[in-house]
Design a protein around this motif. Structure first.
Motif, PDB file in Angstrom:
ATOM      1  N   ASP A 121       4.496 -15.882  -7.903  1.00 17.44           N
ATOM      2  CA  ASP A 121       4.524 -14.899  -6.809  1.00 17.44           C
ATOM      3  C   ASP A 121       5.856 -14.146  -6.767  1.00 17.44           C
ATOM      4  OD1 ASP A 121       2.069 -15.876  -6.169  1.00 17.44           O
ATOM      5  OD2 ASP A 121       2.796 -17.210  -4.586  1.00 17.44           O
ATOM      6  N   SER A 145      10.389  -5.569   0.419  1.00 14.97           N
ATOM      7  CA  SER A 145       9.404  -5.128   1.425  1.00 14.97           C
ATOM      8  C   SER A 145       8.008  -5.269   0.837  1.00 14.97           C
ATOM      9  CB  SER A 145       9.651  -3.681   1.837  1.00 14.97           C
ATOM     10  OG  SER A 145       9.594  -2.858   0.689  1.00 14.97           O
ATOM     11  N   ALA A 146       7.532  -6.507   0.809  1.00 18.74           N
ATOM     12  CA  ALA A 146       6.290  -6.815   0.087  1.00 18.74           C
ATOM     13  C   ALA A 146       5.054  -6.191   0.712  1.00 18.74           C
ATOM     14  CB  ALA A 146       6.120  -8.330  -0.006  1.00 18.74           C
ATOM     15  N   ASP A 147       5.186  -5.563   1.887  1.00 22.24           N
ATOM     16  CA  ASP A 147       3.977  -4.999   2.486  1.00 22.24           C
ATOM     17  C   ASP A 147       3.807  -3.507   2.180  1.00 22.24           C
ATOM     18  OD1 ASP A 147       6.148  -4.367   3.917  1.00 22.24           O
ATOM     19  OD2 ASP A 147       5.343  -4.902   5.902  1.00 22.24           O
ATOM     20  N   SER A 148       4.517  -2.987   1.154  1.00 21.17           N
ATOM     21  CA  SER A 148       4.344  -1.581   0.779  1.00 21.17           C
ATOM     22  C   SER A 148       2.916  -1.332   0.304  1.00 21.17           C
ATOM     23  CB  SER A 148       5.345  -1.218  -0.323  1.00 21.17           C
ATOM     24  OG  SER A 148       4.723  -0.519  -1.356  1.00 21.17           O
ATOM     25  N   LEU A 149       2.368  -0.172   0.729  1.00 23.45           N
ATOM     26  CA  LEU A 149       0.972   0.151   0.386  1.00 23.45           C
ATOM     27  C   LEU A 149       0.784   0.288  -1.129  1.00 23.45           C
ATOM     28  CD1 LEU A 149      -0.796   2.780   2.646  1.00 23.45           C
ATOM     29  CD2 LEU A 149      -1.587   0.518   1.927  1.00 23.45           C
ATOM     30  N   LYS A 152       0.604  -3.049  -2.753  1.00 26.89           N
ATOM     31  CA  LYS A 152      -0.713  -3.639  -2.505  1.00 26.89           C
ATOM     32  C   LYS A 152      -1.753  -2.987  -3.432  1.00 26.89           C
ATOM     33  CE  LYS A 152      -3.632  -5.145   1.165  1.00 26.89           C
ATOM     34  NZ  LYS A 152      -4.254  -4.815   2.428  1.00 26.89           N
ATOM     35  N   ASN A 155      -1.437  -4.291  -7.049  1.00 26.12           N
ATOM     36  CA  ASN A 155      -1.931  -5.670  -7.163  1.00 26.12           C
ATOM     37  C   ASN A 155      -3.452  -5.735  -7.035  1.00 26.12           C
ATOM     38  OD1 ASN A 155       0.450  -7.016  -7.708  1.00 26.12           O
ATOM     39  ND2 ASN A 155       1.042  -7.036  -5.555  1.00 26.12           N
ATOM     40  N   ARG A 156      -4.004  -4.977  -6.083  1.00 29.76           N
ATOM     41  CA  ARG A 156      -5.465  -5.014  -5.900  1.00 29.76           C
ATOM     42  C   ARG A 156      -6.171  -4.358  -7.093  1.00 29.76           C
ATOM     43  NH1 ARG A 156      -8.468  -8.253  -4.767  1.00 29.76           N
ATOM     44  NH2 ARG A 156     -10.234  -6.976  -4.179  1.00 29.76           N
ATOM     45  N   TYR A 188      -7.857   2.347  -3.225  1.00 27.04           N
ATOM     46  CA  TYR A 188      -6.541   2.023  -3.792  1.00 27.04           C
ATOM     47  C   TYR A 188      -6.138   2.996  -4.901  1.00 27.04           C
ATOM     48  CZ  TYR A 188      -6.281  -2.121  -0.946  1.00 27.04           C
ATOM     49  OH  TYR A 188      -6.195  -2.955   0.129  1.00 27.04           O
TER      50      TYR A 188
END
Ligand code: HEM
Length: 449
Positions: A121, A145-149, A152, A155-156, A188
């Motif tokens: 991770d 800032s792991a919550d950047s769109l 995401k 990764n998705r 995405y």
């Protein structure tokens, strides 16, 4: 399970070549260096299999999926970016992000308490920061800032492409078109494409402003070629290449780096040898590695190679035959077949790697490897369609692994036998690679200078 069947049992049952049908398409699995050479060595069989169309929704006709003239022209434009003399330009980016990784680990309550965690991770976010800054020249701060769109989205997209690839239903367009996964993918893709387009536009303006202070990025090669009137280079082509790098240069390095750290954590004698080498090169200083230091890290280099032998990040890759292929013993695979080449199997051949399951970095000492068959070790593929990023990848692995080892002692939290592999385009263990880290207390703090 499927992974073991495809990589091992199938060959024990049927011999070195295995053929099966995927609906109406014949597929042949290749398991030996001598056969792999006949497919990979020239341009004759350079076309990828029809399965790569599943990747095209994300990376269009980028280097990985394209063929013929388009591939040749783009490969020629991008090759200089990976020349040894240019690679050093990327070292500050890799050093900076490796330092952030180690800082994050040092401050993590899990690490402080001596609890186990999945190293994958953390390495994944670090690798994402590195590839993003190197290919686009912009930082996304995935680690902080792991919550950047955008993070995401990348990764998705990776996960969705893999899910579709292995789904017996969704691989057919008719079912895919109406699936909820396709809707999610489109969402995405839009985020990723919009972001990449914006970065490309900004970078273009920046380069045209004549300001040359920022680090070089792979994207610059493409923009420069476009300015010089390069054939085939539309804006979409450029975006496709950037997306290809984001795909090929992220999970591959993450997996490879995590495996080396895990293997060090299961082979403590080897970890100690690597640390002795680090001490010899860096002494008591906390300085960041230079290109010369990396060249000196010969044992670490062998550990990385050996880890990629046992756990190649890309466990298989495929071609489509437009002409018959003649194998080394004269057997012919007819035109029209898809071919799967399996490094995971090829690199475990006891003829070239005695006691193949043993983790032994010294197999890659010059005296032990010089006479080995050139296609016995192919984690980066081989021939004209080999991995363009291999030197970059090894450089990144060396920096990240050495930075972690200079700060921490790594202990694996489970054995190799307990590590179940997943069938995916990238070789990932199902439950991650869990380790514990202990600070090497007598070490100075590391700097990025
Ligand atoms: C340990 C890390 C890596 C491994 C094991 C790896 C492995 C591979 C393999 C096996 C292929 C051939 C795939 C196929 O034929 O389907 C490939 C192609 C490719 N790789 Fe890598 N790769 C790594 C890192 C990277 C990085 C860091 C980049 C970019 C910076 C990159 C960019 C590419 C590209 C663009 C291709 C397509 C090349 C072409 O067909 O001309 N790779 N890689």
């Amino acid at each position: 399970d499927l992974f073991n069947y495809v990589c091992t049992t199938a060959f024990e049952e049927y011999g070195r070549l295995v053929r099966f049908w995927v609906v109406n398409e014949p597929q042949v699995l290749i398991s030996t260096a001598r056969d792999a050479e006949k497919i990979m060595q020239g341009m004759q069989h350079h076309m990828k299999s029809s399965n790569y169309r599943l990747l095209k929704a994300w990376m269009g006709d980028g280097l990985l999926t394209s063929k013929d003239e388009k591939w040749r022209v783009h490969r020629k434009i991008l090759t200089p970016a990976f020349h040894f003399n240019i690679l050093h330009e990327f070292l500050p980016i890799i050093n900076k992000n490796s330092k952030i990784l180690v800082d994050q680990l040092e401050n993590s309550p899990t690490v402080k308490k001596g609890n186990e965690f999945n190293i994958f991770d953390h390495v994944s976010l670090c690798a994402l920061d590195i590839i993003c800054e190197s290919s686009m020249g912009t930082s996304i701060n995935a680690q902080t800032s792991a919550d950047s769109l955008y993070v995401k989205a990348v990764n998705r997209l990776n996960a969705i492409v893999t899910e579709r690839y292995f789904s017996p239903v969704l691989r057919f367009d008719i079912f895919w078109k109406f699936s909820s996964l396709k809707k999610e993918m489109d969402r995405y893709l839009k985020i990723s494409d919009d972001y990449t387009d914006m970065v490309i536009e900004e970078r273009r303006k920046y380069l045209h402003s004549g300001n040359k202070k920022k680090n070089l990025a792979f994207l610059d090669m493409l923009l420069k070629a476009q300015d010089e009137g390069g054939r085939f280079l539309t804006n979409v082509d450029i975006r496709d290449e950037v997306s290809t790098f984001m795909f090929e240069g992220h999970d591959t390095v993450t997996t490879a780096t995590s495996w080396v750290l895990f293997m060090m954590g299961t082979h403590l004698d080897i970890q100690e040898r690597a640390v002795e080498e680090l001490e010899a090169v860096f002494g008591d200083s906390g300085r960041a590695p230079t290109m010369n230091d990396l060249t000196e890290l010969k044992f670490l280099d062998r550990c990385i190679k050996e880890s990629l032998r046992l756990y190649p990040s890309v466990p298989f890759f495929e071609r489509h035959l437009r002409e018959d292929a003649v194998l080394h013993d004269g057997k012919v695979i007819p035109a029209g077949c898809n071919i799967t080449i399996i490094p995971y199997r090829i690199q475990r051949d006891p003829e070239f790697f005695p006691d193949p399951e043993k983790f032994d970095p010294d197999r890659f000492l010059p005296e032990n490897s010089q006479k080995r068959h050139a296609y016995a070790y192919v984690p980066f593929s081989a021939g004209p369609r080999n991995c363009i990023g291999q030197k970059f990848a090894i450089m990144e692995e060396k920096v990240v692994v050495s930075t972690v080892l200079r700060k921490f002692r790594v202990m694996a939290a489970h054995t190799l036998d307990e590590t179940e592999l997943e069938v995916a385009m990238i070789l990932k263990p199902k439950n991650g690679l869990r380790v514990k880290l202990y600070e090497r207390t007598d070490k100075p703090s590391l700097s990025v200078q």
